[in-house]
Design a protein around this motif. Structure first.
Motif, PDB file in Angstrom:
ATOM      1  N   ILE A  88       0.725  -1.370  -0.131  1.00 24.40           N
ATOM      2  CA  ILE A  88       0.205  -0.076  -0.037  1.00 24.40           C
ATOM      3  C   ILE A  88       0.654   1.210   0.036  1.00 24.40           C
ATOM      4  O   ILE A  88       2.004   1.317   0.449  1.00 24.40           O
ATOM      5  CB  ILE A  88      -0.871   0.025   1.183  1.00 24.40           C
ATOM      6  CG1 ILE A  88      -0.271   0.060   2.472  1.00 24.40           C
ATOM      7  CG2 ILE A  88      -1.932  -1.142   1.214  1.00 24.40           C
ATOM      8  CD1 ILE A  88      -1.292   0.185   3.693  1.00 24.40           C
ATOM      9  N   LEU A  89       0.210   2.220  -0.564  1.00 27.22           N
ATOM     10  CA  LEU A  89       0.906   3.575  -0.325  1.00 27.22           C
ATOM     11  C   LEU A  89       0.450   4.456   0.767  1.00 27.22           C
ATOM     12  O   LEU A  89      -0.591   4.632   0.997  1.00 27.22           O
ATOM     13  CB  LEU A  89       0.606   4.376  -1.568  1.00 27.22           C
ATOM     14  CG  LEU A  89       1.092   3.986  -3.125  1.00 27.22           C
ATOM     15  CD1 LEU A  89       0.445   4.438  -4.286  1.00 27.22           C
ATOM     16  CD2 LEU A  89       2.963   4.188  -3.042  1.00 27.22           C
ATOM     17  N   VAL A  90       1.503   5.060   1.306  1.00 30.78           N
ATOM     18  CA  VAL A  90       1.184   5.859   2.726  1.00 30.78           C
ATOM     19  C   VAL A  90       2.004   7.199   2.786  1.00 30.78           C
ATOM     20  O   VAL A  90       3.108   6.924   1.776  1.00 30.78           O
ATOM     21  CB  VAL A  90       1.296   5.303   3.868  1.00 30.78           C
ATOM     22  CG1 VAL A  90       0.198   3.790   4.067  1.00 30.78           C
ATOM     23  CG2 VAL A  90       2.781   4.746   3.945  1.00 30.78           C
TER      24      VAL A  90
ATOM     25  N   ARG B 148       5.286  -4.622   4.171  1.00 31.85           N
ATOM     26  CA  ARG B 148       5.552  -5.207   4.973  1.00 31.85           C
ATOM     27  C   ARG B 148       4.325  -6.460   5.486  1.00 31.85           C
ATOM     28  O   ARG B 148       4.946  -7.321   5.779  1.00 31.85           O
ATOM     29  CB  ARG B 148       6.068  -4.408   6.370  1.00 31.85           C
ATOM     30  CG  ARG B 148       7.271  -3.449   6.217  1.00 31.85           C
ATOM     31  CD  ARG B 148       7.421  -2.704   7.297  1.00 31.85           C
ATOM     32  NE  ARG B 148       6.478  -1.582   7.601  1.00 31.85           N
ATOM     33  CZ  ARG B 148       6.513  -0.739   8.292  1.00 31.85           C
ATOM     34  NH1 ARG B 148       7.347  -0.493   9.189  1.00 31.85           N
ATOM     35  NH2 ARG B 148       5.576   0.143   8.177  1.00 31.85           N
ATOM     36  N   GLU B 149       3.254  -5.595   5.749  1.00 34.21           N
ATOM     37  CA  GLU B 149       2.112  -6.443   5.881  1.00 34.21           C
ATOM     38  C   GLU B 149       1.809  -7.634   4.770  1.00 34.21           C
ATOM     39  O   GLU B 149       1.491  -8.758   5.123  1.00 34.21           O
ATOM     40  CB  GLU B 149       0.733  -5.777   6.420  1.00 34.21           C
ATOM     41  CG  GLU B 149      -0.259  -6.617   6.921  1.00 34.21           C
ATOM     42  CD  GLU B 149      -1.437  -5.873   7.329  1.00 34.21           C
ATOM     43  OE1 GLU B 149      -2.751  -6.340   7.401  1.00 34.21           O
ATOM     44  OE2 GLU B 149      -1.110  -4.621   7.686  1.00 34.21           O
TER      45      GLU B 149
ATOM     46  N   GLY C  22       8.730 -12.622   2.807  1.00 33.63           N
ATOM     47  CA  GLY C  22       8.335 -13.284   1.536  1.00 33.63           C
ATOM     48  C   GLY C  22       8.838 -12.112   0.509  1.00 33.63           C
ATOM     49  O   GLY C  22       9.225 -12.658  -0.878  1.00 33.63           O
ATOM     50  N   PHE C  23       9.167 -11.007   0.755  1.00 32.31           N
ATOM     51  CA  PHE C  23       9.566  -9.948  -0.155  1.00 32.31           C
ATOM     52  C   PHE C  23      10.767 -10.423  -1.057  1.00 32.31           C
ATOM     53  O   PHE C  23      10.823 -10.249  -2.170  1.00 32.31           O
ATOM     54  CB  PHE C  23       9.640  -8.479   0.673  1.00 32.31           C
ATOM     55  CG  PHE C  23       9.594  -7.534  -0.437  1.00 32.31           C
ATOM     56  CD1 PHE C  23       8.568  -6.402  -0.732  1.00 32.31           C
ATOM     57  CD2 PHE C  23      10.891  -7.183  -1.103  1.00 32.31           C
ATOM     58  CE1 PHE C  23       8.681  -5.651  -1.637  1.00 32.31           C
ATOM     59  CE2 PHE C  23      11.183  -6.064  -1.996  1.00 32.31           C
ATOM     60  CZ  PHE C  23       9.883  -5.250  -2.030  1.00 32.31           C
ATOM     61  N   ALA C  24      11.790 -10.794  -0.179  1.00 28.64           N
ATOM     62  CA  ALA C  24      13.052 -10.970  -0.836  1.00 28.64           C
ATOM     63  C   ALA C  24      12.900 -12.065  -1.943  1.00 28.64           C
ATOM     64  O   ALA C  24      13.560 -12.106  -3.120  1.00 28.64           O
ATOM     65  CB  ALA C  24      14.191 -11.279   0.140  1.00 28.64           C
ATOM     66  N   SER C  25      12.338 -13.052  -1.563  1.00 28.81           N
ATOM     67  CA  SER C  25      12.268 -14.264  -2.395  1.00 28.81           C
ATOM     68  C   SER C  25      11.241 -13.887  -3.779  1.00 28.81           C
ATOM     69  O   SER C  25      11.582 -14.252  -4.892  1.00 28.81           O
ATOM     70  CB  SER C  25      11.555 -15.671  -1.798  1.00 28.81           C
ATOM     71  OG  SER C  25      10.372 -15.206  -1.198  1.00 28.81           O
ATOM     72  N   ARG C  26      10.311 -13.031  -3.461  1.00 23.78           N
ATOM     73  CA  ARG C  26       9.331 -12.750  -4.781  1.00 23.78           C
ATOM     74  C   ARG C  26      10.155 -11.523  -5.318  1.00 23.78           C
ATOM     75  O   ARG C  26       9.865 -11.689  -6.730  1.00 23.78           O
ATOM     76  CB  ARG C  26       8.093 -12.271  -3.903  1.00 23.78           C
ATOM     77  CG  ARG C  26       6.971 -11.741  -4.984  1.00 23.78           C
ATOM     78  CD  ARG C  26       6.514 -12.562  -6.164  1.00 23.78           C
ATOM     79  NE  ARG C  26       5.624 -12.372  -7.106  1.00 23.78           N
ATOM     80  CZ  ARG C  26       6.044 -11.642  -8.171  1.00 23.78           C
ATOM     81  NH1 ARG C  26       7.260 -11.529  -8.417  1.00 23.78           N
ATOM     82  NH2 ARG C  26       4.980 -11.068  -8.922  1.00 23.78           N
ATOM     83  N   PHE C  27      10.722 -10.753  -4.806  1.00 21.45           N
ATOM     84  CA  PHE C  27      11.504  -9.664  -5.495  1.00 21.45           C
ATOM     85  C   PHE C  27      12.848  -9.434  -5.077  1.00 21.45           C
ATOM     86  O   PHE C  27      13.214  -8.627  -4.614  1.00 21.45           O
ATOM     87  CB  PHE C  27      10.663  -8.232  -5.240  1.00 21.45           C
ATOM     88  CG  PHE C  27       9.161  -8.163  -5.739  1.00 21.45           C
ATOM     89  CD1 PHE C  27       8.656  -8.366  -6.828  1.00 21.45           C
ATOM     90  CD2 PHE C  27       8.226  -8.413  -4.416  1.00 21.45           C
ATOM     91  CE1 PHE C  27       7.188  -8.296  -7.136  1.00 21.45           C
ATOM     92  CE2 PHE C  27       6.736  -8.236  -4.826  1.00 21.45           C
ATOM     93  CZ  PHE C  27       6.213  -8.343  -6.319  1.00 21.45           C
ATOM     94  N   PRO C  28      13.553 -10.430  -5.824  1.00 19.09           N
ATOM     95  CA  PRO C  28      15.197 -10.245  -5.346  1.00 19.09           C
ATOM     96  C   PRO C  28      15.688  -8.879  -5.911  1.00 19.09           C
ATOM     97  O   PRO C  28      16.620  -8.415  -5.070  1.00 19.09           O
ATOM     98  CB  PRO C  28      15.740 -11.555  -5.936  1.00 19.09           C
ATOM     99  CG  PRO C  28      14.697 -12.002  -6.862  1.00 19.09           C
ATOM    100  CD  PRO C  28      13.306 -11.638  -6.428  1.00 19.09           C
TER     101      PRO C  28
END
Length: 517
Positions: A261-263, A304-305, A310-316
């Motif tokens: 999301i954008l904040v 983060r939520e 899993g961010f690193a594996s999805r978007f290395p």
């Protein structure tokens, strides 16, 4: 002394080694091809930097009709529906052809393509290779195949400065090389030179790309189309160590597709009430982020939520870019801001890639086919590059081969300097525009165009954007005018030769606004 490369007479000359140029050259096999590239083969192209993949209606819940509807909606009334339908219909065949050329798209354990979701798409239809390194993986595979293809001759470190005409017939190219000026005879030329992000201080594209293909075609007399529509990607990485003129790292739309999301810096989710929220069309999101920045706020992408560890594996790739900028996307919000990412305008072409100049084809971002309208749908760019490269090559193969007439000897034009043009374009032709700033840009650019110096070629492209922008007295897609905030009921595309652009610029820029550079 100018070297005349007559041994290549009869070759098709392809200028550019991004996806569009590589596909064109490979589809032309066994026709002899001379592939010219300004850097090493496959490098310094926007294609190789693309994190997103290729949009194609391959899913069981998807169809050409749905893909077309999403494309037309994102294009904000300015797509050529017939052109769009034809290009999108070729998507499955383009994916298959790329796979036959060695591209390995990501697949699930059952063998089906893994399809991602991006902004303004109603279905998961983005085909990726190597996760968020799609462009690099695709280009690498095609470079390998080009390097093994005997009918394709590659010349690196070649900068095309002009197209040549003899008695109004396309006859060749004059180029700069490390050894000096070169003249290459040719009657069939394909420009696949990419976009114009280098005209701006903040862009996600190679900084040297200022629209060279547009400049070359315009000087030769080909018509330009829809030059005002410059797309700003909403989420470039707002790194603290960034300096003007360097490309900004891209935080792919796919991150928002996975739920980020954008904040703002008060942790307000300012896109929540917009149709589509964070997955609204790019022009909508870019304007919303620009408005937050204009208020003095910073903007962040918070994954983060949604993704957590899993961010690193999805978007290395994005993880590495963020960490190089001192941001840990697994633990922190990612600072973002809009930056120039794509140009919907360019050299006017038809569905075979033909420009209005006989013997000249233009493919990829340098062209304006009408597919993207006023605002490109995410991941339709690599699709268009592949499809139009194939279409142009097949059209050329149906044409009789002819020898080039003798080229008239001309002096090699000077190399381009973007330093005078970037501040003008960045200040006056950004996300939000108005008559005063556009006219100011025209007044500043006109002397650069007319004095024939190092800034002339990039200024030629920039003033074309400005003239088209001033003539479009409405807001539509990526073209947003604060003095004309509404869209006209009748959307129309515009085509002009550069001679018409220049004549219009002279009329539009009163003497009081013409600044001496």
């Amino acid at each position: 002394m100018t070297e005349y490369l007559d041994r290549f007479a009869g070759h098709v000359v392809v200028v550019g080694s991004g996806l569009a140029g590589l596909v064109t050259a490979l589809t032309l096999v066994p026709q002899p091809v001379l592939l010219l590239t300004q850097a090493a083969l496959g490098t310094e192209s926007s294609s190789a930097w693309a994190q997103g993949g290729i949009a194609a209606s391959l899913g069981d819940d998807d169809s050409l009709g749905l893909h077309l509807a999403d494309t037309l909606a994102a294009g904000d009334g300015l797509c050529d529906a017939e052109v769009a339908a034809a290009i999108l219909a070729d998507a499955p065949a383009a994916i298959a052809s790329l796979e036959n050329s060695g591209v390995r798209f990501d697949r699930s354990p059952d063998g089906a393509h893994m399809l991602g979701l991006e902004a303004a798409h109603s279905r998961r239809r983005i085909v990726h290779a190597a996760g968020d390194g799609s462009g690099a993986a695709i280009v690498h595979a095609l470079v390998e195949k080009v390097s093994r293809t005997h009918s394709i001759t590659v010349m690196e470190d070649i900068e095309v400065r002009r197209l040549l005409k003899t008695d109004d017939v396309l006859s060749g190219l004059i180029c700069a090389s490390r050894s000096g000026p070169l003249v290459i005879p040719a009657t069939q030329i394909v420009l696949a030179t990419g976009g114009l992000g280098g005209l701006y201080e903040m862009a996600t594209t190679p900084s040297g790309n200022y629209g060279q293909g547009i400049m070359l075609a315009a000087r030769a007399g080909a018509k330009l189309a829809d030059m005002e529509f410059v797309q700003f990607h909403p989420t470039a990485l707002d790194a603290a160590n960034w300096s003007a003129g360097r490309p900004l790292a891209l935080v792919s739309e796919a991150v928002r597709g996975e739920g980020a999301i954008l904040v703002n810096d008060r942790n307000e989710r300012f896109m929540a009430d917009q149709p589509g929220a964070e997955l609204a069309p790019r022009d909508v999101v870019a304007r919303a982020i620009s408005a937050e920045i204009a208020k003095g706020n910073r903007v962040f992408l918070d994954a983060r939520e949604a993704l957590g560890q899993g961010f690193a594996s999805r978007f290395p790739t994005i993880t590495l870019l963020c960490r190089e900028a001192g941001v840990d996307p697994l633990q922190e919000r990612i600072p973002v801001r809009p930056a120039v990412h794509y140009h919907m305008g360019g050299v006017a072409t038809d569905l075979q890639g033909r420009s209005t100049l006989d013997g000249l084809w233009v493919v990829g971002e340098a062209a304006s086919t009408g597919l993207h309208g006023a605002n490109r749908l995410a991941s339709n760019s690599l699709l268009e590059a592949a499809v139009m490269g194939m279409r142009a090559a097949r059209d050329i193969l149906e044409k009789p081969r002819s020898m080039a007439p003798i080229c008239n000897a001309i002096e090699l034009p000077v190399s381009s300097d973007l330093s005078f043009v970037r501040p003008i374009v960045s200040r006056s032709l950004g996300v939000l525009r108005n008559s005063q700033t556009i006219r100011s840009a025209i007044g500043s650019l006109l002397p650069l165009v007319e004095k024939d110096g190092a800034a002339t070629d990039p200024a030629l492209v920039a003033i074309s954007i400005a003239v088209f922008a001033l003539m479009r007295e409405e807001s539509r897609g990526a073209h947003a005018r604060t003095d004309y905030p509404l869209s006209l009921p009748d959307a129309r595309r515009r085509r002009m030769t550069f001679s018409a652009v220049l004549a219009t610029a002279r009329e539009m820029a009163p003497l009081s606004l013409i600044h001496t550079a």
